[in-house]
Motif scaffolding. Structure first.
Motif, PDB file in Angstrom:
ATOM      1  N   SER A 126      -8.071 -10.261  -3.650  1.00 23.37           N
ATOM      2  CA  SER A 126      -6.766  -9.795  -4.138  1.00 23.37           C
ATOM      3  C   SER A 126      -6.624 -10.042  -5.635  1.00 23.37           C
ATOM      4  CB  SER A 126      -5.637 -10.512  -3.386  1.00 23.37           C
ATOM      5  OG  SER A 126      -5.611 -10.140  -2.025  1.00 23.37           O
ATOM      6  N   SER A 127      -7.082 -11.205  -6.085  1.00 22.90           N
ATOM      7  CA  SER A 127      -7.008 -11.531  -7.512  1.00 22.90           C
ATOM      8  C   SER A 127      -7.875 -10.590  -8.338  1.00 22.90           C
ATOM      9  CB  SER A 127      -7.432 -12.982  -7.726  1.00 22.90           C
ATOM     10  OG  SER A 127      -7.389 -13.326  -9.077  1.00 22.90           O
ATOM     11  N   ALA A 128      -9.079 -10.284  -7.845  1.00 22.21           N
ATOM     12  CA  ALA A 128      -9.978  -9.381  -8.560  1.00 22.21           C
ATOM     13  C   ALA A 128      -9.388  -7.979  -8.666  1.00 22.21           C
ATOM     14  CB  ALA A 128     -11.330  -9.322  -7.850  1.00 22.21           C
ATOM     15  N   PHE A 129      -8.611  -7.573  -7.657  1.00 22.24           N
ATOM     16  CA  PHE A 129      -7.985  -6.248  -7.648  1.00 22.24           C
ATOM     17  C   PHE A 129      -6.665  -6.217  -8.422  1.00 22.24           C
ATOM     18  CE2 PHE A 129      -9.944  -4.777  -3.325  1.00 22.24           C
ATOM     19  CZ  PHE A 129     -11.201  -4.764  -3.918  1.00 22.24           C
ATOM     20  N   GLY A 130      -6.160  -7.403  -8.834  1.00 23.57           N
ATOM     21  CA  GLY A 130      -4.882  -7.452  -9.530  1.00 23.57           C
ATOM     22  C   GLY A 130      -3.704  -7.205  -8.610  1.00 23.57           C
ATOM     23  N   ILE A 131      -3.816  -7.627  -7.348  1.00 23.55           N
ATOM     24  CA  ILE A 131      -2.748  -7.359  -6.374  1.00 23.55           C
ATOM     25  C   ILE A 131      -2.326  -8.655  -5.666  1.00 23.55           C
ATOM     26  CG2 ILE A 131      -3.298  -4.926  -5.980  1.00 23.55           C
ATOM     27  CD1 ILE A 131      -4.946  -5.730  -3.560  1.00 23.55           C
ATOM     28  N   GLU A 132      -2.368  -9.782  -6.391  1.00 25.88           N
ATOM     29  CA  GLU A 132      -1.960 -11.046  -5.801  1.00 25.88           C
ATOM     30  C   GLU A 132      -0.511 -10.952  -5.322  1.00 25.88           C
ATOM     31  OE1 GLU A 132      -3.038 -10.517  -8.877  1.00 25.88           O
ATOM     32  OE2 GLU A 132      -4.173 -12.229  -9.676  1.00 25.88           O
ATOM     33  N   GLY A 133      -0.282 -11.437  -4.122  1.00 25.62           N
ATOM     34  CA  GLY A 133       1.071 -11.462  -3.585  1.00 25.62           C
ATOM     35  C   GLY A 133       1.541 -10.140  -3.007  1.00 25.62           C
ATOM     36  N   LYS A 134       0.707  -9.088  -3.079  1.00 22.36           N
ATOM     37  CA  LYS A 134       1.101  -7.790  -2.544  1.00 22.36           C
ATOM     38  C   LYS A 134       0.679  -7.657  -1.079  1.00 22.36           C
ATOM     39  CE  LYS A 134       2.638  -6.022  -6.463  1.00 22.36           C
ATOM     40  NZ  LYS A 134       2.057  -4.825  -7.069  1.00 22.36           N
ATOM     41  N   GLN A 135       1.418  -6.830  -0.335  1.00 22.08           N
ATOM     42  CA  GLN A 135       1.060  -6.524   1.044  1.00 22.08           C
ATOM     43  C   GLN A 135       0.012  -5.412   1.003  1.00 22.08           C
ATOM     44  OE1 GLN A 135       2.701  -8.397   3.302  1.00 22.08           O
ATOM     45  NE2 GLN A 135       1.584  -7.670   5.069  1.00 22.08           N
ATOM     46  N   THR A 136      -1.207  -5.699   1.443  1.00 25.67           N
ATOM     47  CA  THR A 136      -2.298  -4.723   1.348  1.00 25.67           C
ATOM     48  C   THR A 136      -2.501  -3.998   2.671  1.00 25.67           C
ATOM     49  OG1 THR A 136      -3.913  -6.448   1.891  1.00 25.67           O
ATOM     50  CG2 THR A 136      -3.479  -6.043  -0.441  1.00 25.67           C
ATOM     51  N   VAL A 137      -3.122  -2.818   2.584  1.00 23.99           N
ATOM     52  CA  VAL A 137      -3.308  -2.008   3.791  1.00 23.99           C
ATOM     53  C   VAL A 137      -4.496  -1.073   3.598  1.00 23.99           C
ATOM     54  CG1 VAL A 137      -1.768  -0.146   3.033  1.00 23.99           C
ATOM     55  CG2 VAL A 137      -2.084  -0.553   5.487  1.00 23.99           C
ATOM     56  N   ILE A 138      -5.156  -0.747   4.706  1.00 20.04           N
ATOM     57  CA  ILE A 138      -6.123   0.362   4.737  1.00 20.04           C
ATOM     58  C   ILE A 138      -5.342   1.550   5.294  1.00 20.04           C
ATOM     59  CG2 ILE A 138      -8.263   1.247   5.749  1.00 20.04           C
ATOM     60  CD1 ILE A 138      -9.274  -1.638   5.878  1.00 20.04           C
TER      61      ILE A 138
END
Length: 364
Positions: A109-121
């Motif tokens: 998540s940190s590498a993608f710049g989306i820390e703290g975000k709700q992720t989904v496929i």
């Protein structure tokens, strides 16, 4: 890295070698690991062996190997939700896995710049997969789709992929890596051959740290003792000492408050947990606290040697073990596991952690 050079999980490695040598390879496999225990590294080793091309697979540049992972709009990729696709994050995924195939979920998540975000496929990623698998292989052999965290696939994406996973084109493989197989949509998981990637022993973690990451023998052994079977956790502990110290301090405050029967101080600890800057850090603390409680449990059962504690840690955890009921570690770990589940469900964090520490207090 190939299967011949892979360290740990000898039974899984043997099974995968047998598949390659006989050509009897399930079209869909799901590798279940605890975070950071090496499932992605094992998938890479398997594909390097299968394709007989360690350079391309290891460099994540093989034209017939495709990667899918949960994403969200963030600081590095800003896009409408319906248009988010794994391909947009591929440079960041490639850099991370090349450097550390044992990376933790929060590090992705940190590498993608989306820390703290709700992720989904999502549906867009499912379309991307279908467009890929029905194309001819570039090099004339197998095609592989590696799905990281299929438990984050939404129902629409799963329904779109179901037929392809059940009856893929010839020589097409689906390789899924999950941290929570019980959360994977059942219509997908039931079509996969399950492979358990076990936590590593202290010696195996030390060997990986030495041979793959170039750490000294003394440092590798010391860090391996406190990694909970996870190479990823060992590396994280070495690189994030400030955060690790903060986790230790918060756990110490919680235990001091519990053993002194100070409910107000216990609730303040809950507020501190709710104030952590991201869901990933909250889950990381819960996992850290669970590992500390495991050490207390082992000491209470007369198995302190299995906890691999330093002299200072042994004195601290032994003191706690003497103050707490023998049922406490098991019940408290249950509270922490429940909190992790509720964090994933986006429950109000203030309420969540207030309830969690309250349950821990009354179970002490």
């Amino acid at each position: 890295m190939t299967l011949d050079s892979f360290i740990g999980n000898a039974d899984a490695v043997k099974a995968l070698k047998g598949m390659v040598s006989t050509g009897c390879i399930p079209h869909a496999m799901m590798l279940y690991e605890n975070d950071g225990c090496g499932a992605i590294a094992l998938v890479q080793a398997f594909l390097s062996t299968l394709f007989a091309d360690e350079h391309k697979v290891g460099g994540l540049i093989h034209p017939d190997v495709h990667y899918v992972y949960p994403v969200a709009s963030g600081s590095k990729v800003s896009e409408k939700t319906d248009n988010l696709r794994s391909e947009l994050f591929l440079p960041y995924w490639r850099d991370l896995v090349r450097e550390n195939p044992y990376a933790l979920e929060q590090e992705v998540s940190s590498a993608f710049g989306i820390e703290g975000k709700q992720t989904v496929i999502n549906n867009a990623q499912a379309r991307e997969i279908l467009e890929t698998v029905f194309l001819s292989s570039v090099e004339g052999g197998y095609k592989a789709v590696v799905v990281y965290l299929p438990e984050k696939m939404n129902a629409a994406a799963a329904n779109k992929l179901l037929k392809a996973v059940e009856e893929p084109p010839e020589k097409t493989l689906f390789l899924m890596v999950t941290h929570a197989p019980e959360k994977v949509i059942q219509t997908i998981s039931s079509r996969c051959q399950m492979i358990r990637v076990l936590p590593n022993s202290r010696e195996e973690i030390a060997a990986v740290l030495e041979s793959v990451f170039g750490k000294s023998h003394e440092v590798a052994l010391r860090v391996a003792s406190f990694a909970g079977g996870s190479v990823g956790q060992a590396l994280s502990g070495m690189g994030e000492s400030e955060e690790a110290e903060a986790q230790k301090a918060l756990f110490g405050r919680l235990m001091d408050s519990v053993t002194s029967r100070d409910l107000y101080a216990v609730m303040e600890c809950g507020d501190a947990m709710a104030a952590l800057s991201s869901r990933e850090k909250q889950k990381a603390f819960c996992k850290f606290a669970g590992e500390c409680l495991r050490k207390i449990f082992l000491i209470q059962q007369g198995l302190g040697d299995m906890a691999a504690l330093s002299a200072d840690e042994s004195a601290y955890y032994s003191s706690l073990a003497g103050k707490l009921k023998k049922s406490f570690p098991r019940l408290a770990i249950g509270c922490l596991d429940r909190a992790v589940m509720l964090i994933d469900r986006n429950v109000n964090q203030k309420i969540l952690f207030s309830e969690m520490v309250g349950r821990i207090y009354y179970n002490s």
